[in-house]
Write a protein that holds these residues in place. Sequence first.
Motif, mmCIF file in Angstrom:
data_model
loop_
_atom_site.group_PDB
_atom_site.id
_atom_site.type_symbol
_atom_site.label_atom_id
_atom_site.label_comp_id
_atom_site.label_asym_id
_atom_site.label_seq_id
_atom_site.Cartn_x
_atom_site.Cartn_y
_atom_site.Cartn_z
ATOM 1 N N PRO A 198 41.440 29.702 40.291
ATOM 2 C CA PRO A 198 42.604 30.464 40.769
ATOM 3 C C PRO A 198 42.248 31.909 41.135
ATOM 4 O O PRO A 198 42.814 32.465 42.070
ATOM 5 N N VAL A 199 41.306 32.489 40.412
ATOM 6 C CA VAL A 199 40.893 33.863 40.708
ATOM 7 C C VAL A 199 40.240 33.918 42.087
ATOM 8 O O VAL A 199 40.479 34.844 42.872
ATOM 9 N N GLY A 200 39.423 32.955 42.419
ATOM 10 C CA GLY A 200 38.772 32.910 43.717
ATOM 11 C C GLY A 200 39.762 32.752 44.856
ATOM 12 O O GLY A 200 39.617 33.366 45.911
ATOM 13 N N VAL A 201 40.772 31.934 44.639
ATOM 14 C CA VAL A 201 41.798 31.724 45.662
ATOM 15 C C VAL A 201 42.603 32.997 45.883
ATOM 16 O O VAL A 201 42.866 33.399 47.025
#
Length: 68
Positions: free
Chosen positions: A4-7
Amino acid sequence: MASPVGVVFLIYATGILIPALALTWRRLHDIDRSGAWFFIAFVPLLGAIVLLVFTLLSARPAGARFDE
């Protein structure tokens, strides 16, 4: 699967790309340089340094030709 952090980072980076490009392009015009000088940033190391120096220069009156 993507974290989720990458998105969130990808969405953020995409959202600031165009405004950052526009601000840099405008700053280059303020110092009376063509906006195409932005692409020097793609030259490894040296290009980023040159672009940084350009953005730190003071504005020139001739660069105000785009102001109304």
